[in-house]
Design a protein around this motif. Structure first.
Motif, PDB file in Angstrom:
ATOM      1  N   ARG A  67      89.591 134.594 -32.125  1.00 37.93           N
ATOM      2  CA  ARG A  67      90.149 135.300 -33.282  1.00 37.93           C
ATOM      3  C   ARG A  67      90.517 134.249 -34.321  1.00 37.93           C
ATOM      4  NH1 ARG A  67      96.289 137.088 -31.649  1.00 37.93           N
ATOM      5  NH2 ARG A  67      97.026 134.962 -31.539  1.00 37.93           N
TER       6      ARG A  67
ATOM      7  N   THR B 243      87.359 135.473 -26.005  1.00 36.66           N
ATOM      8  CA  THR B 243      87.166 136.137 -27.288  1.00 36.66           C
ATOM      9  C   THR B 243      87.953 135.380 -28.362  1.00 36.66           C
ATOM     10  OG1 THR B 243      86.951 138.259 -26.169  1.00 36.66           O
ATOM     11  CG2 THR B 243      87.445 138.326 -28.526  1.00 36.66           C
TER      12      THR B 243
ATOM     13  N   GLN C 184      86.625 141.180 -31.078  1.00 33.43           N
ATOM     14  CA  GLN C 184      86.069 142.048 -30.033  1.00 33.43           C
ATOM     15  C   GLN C 184      84.989 141.357 -29.201  1.00 33.43           C
ATOM     16  OE1 GLN C 184      87.364 145.208 -29.603  1.00 33.43           O
ATOM     17  NE2 GLN C 184      88.797 144.499 -31.166  1.00 33.43           N
ATOM     18  N   HIS C 185      84.240 140.467 -29.841  1.00 34.47           N
ATOM     19  CA  HIS C 185      83.109 139.815 -29.177  1.00 34.47           C
ATOM     20  C   HIS C 185      83.500 138.442 -28.638  1.00 34.47           C
ATOM     21  CE1 HIS C 185      81.028 142.778 -31.736  1.00 34.47           C
ATOM     22  NE2 HIS C 185      80.177 142.825 -30.716  1.00 34.47           N
ATOM     23  N   THR C 186      82.920 138.091 -27.507  1.00 36.36           N
ATOM     24  CA  THR C 186      83.155 136.778 -26.902  1.00 36.36           C
ATOM     25  C   THR C 186      82.312 135.724 -27.635  1.00 36.36           C
ATOM     26  OG1 THR C 186      81.330 136.980 -25.322  1.00 36.36           O
ATOM     27  CG2 THR C 186      83.507 137.841 -24.630  1.00 36.36           C
TER      28      THR C 186
ATOM     29  N   ASN D 280      91.711 131.418 -29.003  1.00 32.25           N
ATOM     30  CA  ASN D 280      91.300 132.454 -28.074  1.00 32.25           C
ATOM     31  C   ASN D 280      92.314 133.585 -28.104  1.00 32.25           C
ATOM     32  OD1 ASN D 280      89.085 130.947 -27.317  1.00 32.25           O
ATOM     33  ND2 ASN D 280      90.178 129.928 -25.666  1.00 32.25           N
TER      34      ASN D 280
END
Length: 152
Positions: free
Chosen positions: A92, A90, A119-121, A151
């Protein structure tokens, strides 16, 4: 002049011609297809992918770049996945909005960066984004390499 003199003169002339030809070839640009092939054969997939992505939208070299990207799609996706540590990670955003402005992102990079919510990969984002998978994967890998994302 003896026969030996003629042999040495002919060999010297041939050597000079070969040197001149190699210098001429060195001054000529190497085709994009040849550059990509050399990089790929050495296993340098990331530099090959970066070069192809830079050239894919240029008018005179887009066909060679597009052909390379299409033929080697799976291997290039793996190179991006390796750079990201896996598509199941995920991402960021690592930098502030002020710092983002200094990077002069293109529209694709900015769009994908905007989608990162922690929140999403990568895999989720590639499906949601609606961009070609290789382009999206390359963009995420580039953003990661530039230190803009990391990550979580």
């Amino acid at each position: 002049m003896t026969d030996d003199d003629n042999v040495f003169r002919d060999a010297d002339t041939a050597a000079r011609a070969e040197i001149a030809a190699s210098q001429e070839n060195r001054d000529q640009p190497v085709s994009l297809a040849r550059q990509l092939t050399r990089l790929h054969q050495r296993g340098d997939l990331w530099p090959a992918l970066k070069l192809a992505m830079e050239k894919v939208n240029t008018s005179d070299e887009s066909i060679a770049a597009g052909t390379y990207l299409q033929r080697n799609r799976d291997a290039l996706l793996q190179a991006c996945e390796w750079r990201l540590g896996g598509f199941t990670n995920t991402p960021r955003v690592r930098i502030s909005k002020e710092e983002m402005a200094r990077h002069k992102l293109d529209h694709r990079s900015a769009y994908l960066l905007f989608m990162i919510d922690g929140q999403h990969t990568y895999e989720d984002l590639l499906q949601i984004a609606g961009v070609p998978e290789l382009e999206g994967a390359y963009t995420f890998a580039w953003l990661h390499e530039a230190g803009i994302i990391e990550n979580a």
